[in-house]
Design a protein around this motif. Structure first.
Motif, PDB file in Angstrom:
ATOM      1  N   THR A  81       0.787  -1.237   0.000  1.00 14.61           N
ATOM      2  CA  THR A  81       0.000   0.000   0.000  1.00 14.61           C
ATOM      3  C   THR A  81       0.821   1.289   0.000  1.00 14.61           C
ATOM      4  O   THR A  81       0.265   2.370   0.161  1.00 14.61           O
ATOM      5  CB  THR A  81      -0.959   0.023   1.216  1.00 14.61           C
ATOM      6  N   HIS A  82       2.130   1.166  -0.168  1.00 15.84           N
ATOM      7  CA  HIS A  82       2.906   2.405  -0.319  1.00 15.84           C
ATOM      8  C   HIS A  82       4.241   2.136  -1.001  1.00 15.84           C
ATOM      9  O   HIS A  82       5.021   1.306  -0.532  1.00 15.84           O
ATOM     10  CB  HIS A  82       3.170   3.072   1.037  1.00 15.84           C
ATOM     11  N   GLY A  83       4.495   2.853  -2.088  1.00 12.96           N
ATOM     12  CA  GLY A  83       5.781   2.689  -2.758  1.00 12.96           C
ATOM     13  C   GLY A  83       5.987   3.698  -3.872  1.00 12.96           C
ATOM     14  O   GLY A  83       5.097   4.482  -4.212  1.00 12.96           O
ATOM     15  N   HIS A  84       7.206   3.667  -4.378  1.00  6.78           N
ATOM     16  CA  HIS A  84       7.600   4.578  -5.459  1.00  6.78           C
ATOM     17  C   HIS A  84       8.479   3.750  -6.409  1.00  6.78           C
ATOM     18  O   HIS A  84       9.706   3.772  -6.292  1.00  6.78           O
ATOM     19  CB  HIS A  84       8.400   5.759  -4.911  1.00  6.78           C
ATOM     20  N   THR A  85       7.857   3.011  -7.305  1.00 12.50           N
ATOM     21  CA  THR A  85       8.628   2.078  -8.138  1.00 12.50           C
ATOM     22  C   THR A  85       9.644   2.792  -9.042  1.00 12.50           C
ATOM     23  O   THR A  85      10.661   2.209  -9.400  1.00 12.50           O
ATOM     24  CB  THR A  85       7.704   1.225  -9.030  1.00 12.50           C
TER      25      THR A  85
ATOM     26  N   MET B 299      -1.124  10.346   1.314  1.00  8.14           N
ATOM     27  CA  MET B 299      -0.062  11.304   1.681  1.00  8.14           C
ATOM     28  C   MET B 299       0.866  10.678   2.718  1.00  8.14           C
ATOM     29  O   MET B 299       0.427   9.905   3.568  1.00  8.14           O
ATOM     30  CB  MET B 299      -0.701  12.579   2.253  1.00  8.14           C
ATOM     31  N   HIS B 300       2.172  11.012   2.645  1.00 10.81           N
ATOM     32  CA  HIS B 300       3.079  10.675   3.744  1.00 10.81           C
ATOM     33  C   HIS B 300       2.662  11.511   4.944  1.00 10.81           C
ATOM     34  O   HIS B 300       2.353  12.696   4.787  1.00 10.81           O
ATOM     35  CB  HIS B 300       4.521  11.079   3.397  1.00 10.81           C
ATOM     36  N   LEU B 301       2.696  10.934   6.129  1.00 11.06           N
ATOM     37  CA  LEU B 301       2.304  11.707   7.322  1.00 11.06           C
ATOM     38  C   LEU B 301       3.043  11.217   8.559  1.00 11.06           C
ATOM     39  O   LEU B 301       3.136  10.011   8.802  1.00 11.06           O
ATOM     40  CB  LEU B 301       0.796  11.567   7.567  1.00 11.06           C
TER      41      LEU B 301
ATOM     42  N   ALA C 129       0.583   7.264   4.703  1.00 11.06           N
ATOM     43  CA  ALA C 129       1.755   6.392   4.803  1.00 11.06           C
ATOM     44  C   ALA C 129       2.548   6.776   6.044  1.00 11.06           C
ATOM     45  O   ALA C 129       2.732   7.969   6.312  1.00 11.06           O
ATOM     46  CB  ALA C 129       2.632   6.528   3.568  1.00 11.06           C
ATOM     47  N   HIS C 130       2.974   5.787   6.786  1.00  3.78           N
ATOM     48  CA  HIS C 130       3.852   5.884   7.968  1.00  3.78           C
ATOM     49  C   HIS C 130       3.097   6.075   9.284  1.00  3.78           C
ATOM     50  O   HIS C 130       2.912   5.121  10.004  1.00  3.78           O
ATOM     51  CB  HIS C 130       4.942   6.938   7.785  1.00  3.78           C
ATOM     52  N   GLY C 131       2.719   7.305   9.626  1.00  2.00           N
ATOM     53  CA  GLY C 131       2.043   7.510  10.921  1.00  2.00           C
ATOM     54  C   GLY C 131       2.888   7.042  12.098  1.00  2.00           C
ATOM     55  O   GLY C 131       2.383   6.460  13.046  1.00  2.00           O
TER      56      GLY C 131
ATOM     57  N   THR D 295       6.045  -1.103   1.470  1.00  5.90           N
ATOM     58  CA  THR D 295       7.503  -1.255   1.495  1.00  5.90           C
ATOM     59  C   THR D 295       8.205   0.090   1.419  1.00  5.90           C
ATOM     60  O   THR D 295       9.350   0.215   1.826  1.00  5.90           O
ATOM     61  CB  THR D 295       7.990  -2.071   0.287  1.00  5.90           C
ATOM     62  N   ASP D 296       7.502   1.122   0.863  1.00  2.00           N
ATOM     63  CA  ASP D 296       8.167   2.344   0.438  1.00  2.00           C
ATOM     64  C   ASP D 296       9.097   1.936  -0.713  1.00  2.00           C
ATOM     65  O   ASP D 296       9.036   0.809  -1.194  1.00  2.00           O
ATOM     66  CB  ASP D 296       8.918   3.003   1.601  1.00  2.00           C
ATOM     67  N   SER D 297       9.962   2.838  -1.165  1.00  4.65           N
ATOM     68  CA  SER D 297      10.788   2.452  -2.316  1.00  4.65           C
ATOM     69  C   SER D 297      11.998   1.647  -1.858  1.00  4.65           C
ATOM     70  O   SER D 297      12.346   1.656  -0.676  1.00  4.65           O
ATOM     71  CB  SER D 297      11.266   3.688  -3.067  1.00  4.65           C
TER      72      SER D 297
HETATM   73 ZN   LIG Z   1       7.196   7.035   0.524  1.00  2.00          ZN
END
Ligand SMILES: [Zn+2]
Length: 434
Positions: A65-69, A214-216, A252-254, A303-305
């Protein structure tokens, strides 16, 4: 042709949490039309493509649910900096040099890695060549939620241009690829988007019924800077401006959040993408996932990138998510084994607002993976759920299907040329470093 997969141990992830020791699934038009224990009756086998799973484990495909391929060529580019320095000194300067060819090579590399490790759905948040990527993902056959993310540290005209591009992408590709492509709007983060800009983005999302990502609250620095500048936590500012209601948020994150923030998230049905490895690697902290789950929040995994991970293997993410909470809370059932599996599957689907993905049940889309239990680390074969959470690796996945279509069979990727993609990734990185 319809497909029948028999002789599988089926981890359904359905409401009853059923595990079928030996069972079969029948797939028609991309959906499960039968999910049953036992052996299929002979007439069922006629006129269908029959796959004998030979005792493999069948489970829902994993959801990232979160990444930047598009950043995949930056794997290992710098391993020892905190987030702000890492972004400003390393990532952003290289990103400025990224060519369309480099971004394409990065994304293909990521898709190979995701398919090979059991991910069937992923979220991708990035600012470069998103329309081209949407078309390619549709071809490859993965399920994806895509968004052109925006950074608002620029003039009002530039902000508007970027937002217009985001809306264009979201509207053009929403529901494309036979419904496998979905879209969101995405302000990058509170520290890169002034509140007025986030407000315009949220308004645009509400008008079009689009979710927002959004990243938060990723680092303590982010929160401290926000407190200095705005006198409150970024989530509280969103609430004060009434930006949490009327749209579906996925944050994303929290990592740096407290009781009052979970209440806000709960009130607005916002979901969290927990990225434990990325948070650990960048020294950002450990998200209070156990508290989030007590509030009945949807907590999914990301995973994030690979620039901050450095892998796209959700089995690792699942294991880290469970183990970290047990460690920091000093309690062995804090985040139970099954909850780990939920985060990687059904909760991921919920976070991305998919209604018929994430569990193996009649009527759902046939997104699933097969896992070989032949390796020593999965023996004795008895406790499947435990093995999946605490011992399995992405490389144990042998087959991957999305909407009933095979993307990988017996470790061979069918819709991408892996060998060529690996060579291209290396070549493109060399060009970037020139
Ligand atoms: Zn990210």
């Amino acid at each position: 042709m319809d497909t029948l997969i028999k002789n599988a141990t089926i981890v359904t992830m359905n409401e009853e949490k059923e595990l079928l020791r030996t069972g079969y699934v029948l797939i028609k038009d991309g959906r499960f039309i039968e999910v049953e224990a036992g052996e299929p009756q002979a007439p069922l086998l006629e006129g269908v493509d029959v796959i004998d799973a030979n005792g493999k484990w069948l489970m829902p495909g994993l959801v990232n649910t979160h990444g930047h391929t598009g950043m995949s060529l930056l794997r290992g580019i710098n391993d020892d900096l905190p987030l702000n320095q890492w972004l400003e000194d390393k990532i952003w300067p290289i990103e400025k040099k990224l060519t369309p060819e480099a971004v394409q090579a990065a994304r293909r590399l990521a898709m190979v890695e995701m398919i090979e490790s059991g991910t069937t759905s992923f979220l991708d948040m990035y600012h470069l060549q998103m329309p081209e990527f949407a078309e390619e993902v549709a071809q490859v056959g993965l399920r994806a939620t895509l968004m052109r993310s925006v950074i608002g540290l620029c003039s009002r005209e530039e902000q508007d241009e970027k937002l217009a591009e985001s809306i264009q992408l979201a509207e053009q590709f929403r529901g494309s690829g036979n419904g496998r492509i979905q879209t969101m709007l995405a302000p990058h983060a509170p520290y890169t988007c002034p509140p007025d800009y986030i407000e315009r983005i949220v308004d645009a999302a509400r008008e079009r019924s689009l979710p927002v990502h959004m990243h938060l609250a990723e680092t303590r620095k982010e929160i401290n800077d926000y407190l200095t500048e705005h006198g409150m936590h970024p989530l509280e500012l969103l609430e004060e401006r009434d930006l949490l209601s009327g749209t579906e948020w996925l944050f994303a994150h929290g990592v740096h959040m407290h009781e009052q923030h979970f209440e806000l998230l709960e009130k607005h049905n916002a979901a969290i993408s927990h990225n434990p490895k990325s948070n650990l690697k960048l020294g950002a902290g450990i998200a209070p996932v156990a508290s989030m789950l007590k509030h009945d929040l949807t907590v999914a995994l990301g995973t994030d990138s690979v620039a901050s991970n450095n892998a796209l293997d959700l089995f690792e993410e699942m294991r880290f998510a469970v183990l970290l909470q047990r460690g920091i809370n000093e309690q062995a059932n804090m985040v139970e084994t099954y909850e780990g599996l939920e985060m990687a599957t059904i909760s991921g689907a919920k976070a991305l607002r998919y209604h018929d993905v994430g569990s193996i049940k009649v009527g759902n889309q046939a997104d699933f993976i097969l896992i070989s239990a032949e390796q020593a680390h999965l023996h004795p074969k008895t406790d499947v759920l435990s093995h999946l959470v605490f011992a399995a690796k992405g490389s144990d996945v042998t087959d991957s299907f999305v909407q009933g279509k095979a993307l990988m069979r017996n470790r061979n990727i069918l819709t991408l040329d892996k060998e060529k993609i690996l060579a291209e990734a290396n070549q493109q990185l060399l060009l970037l470093q020139k």
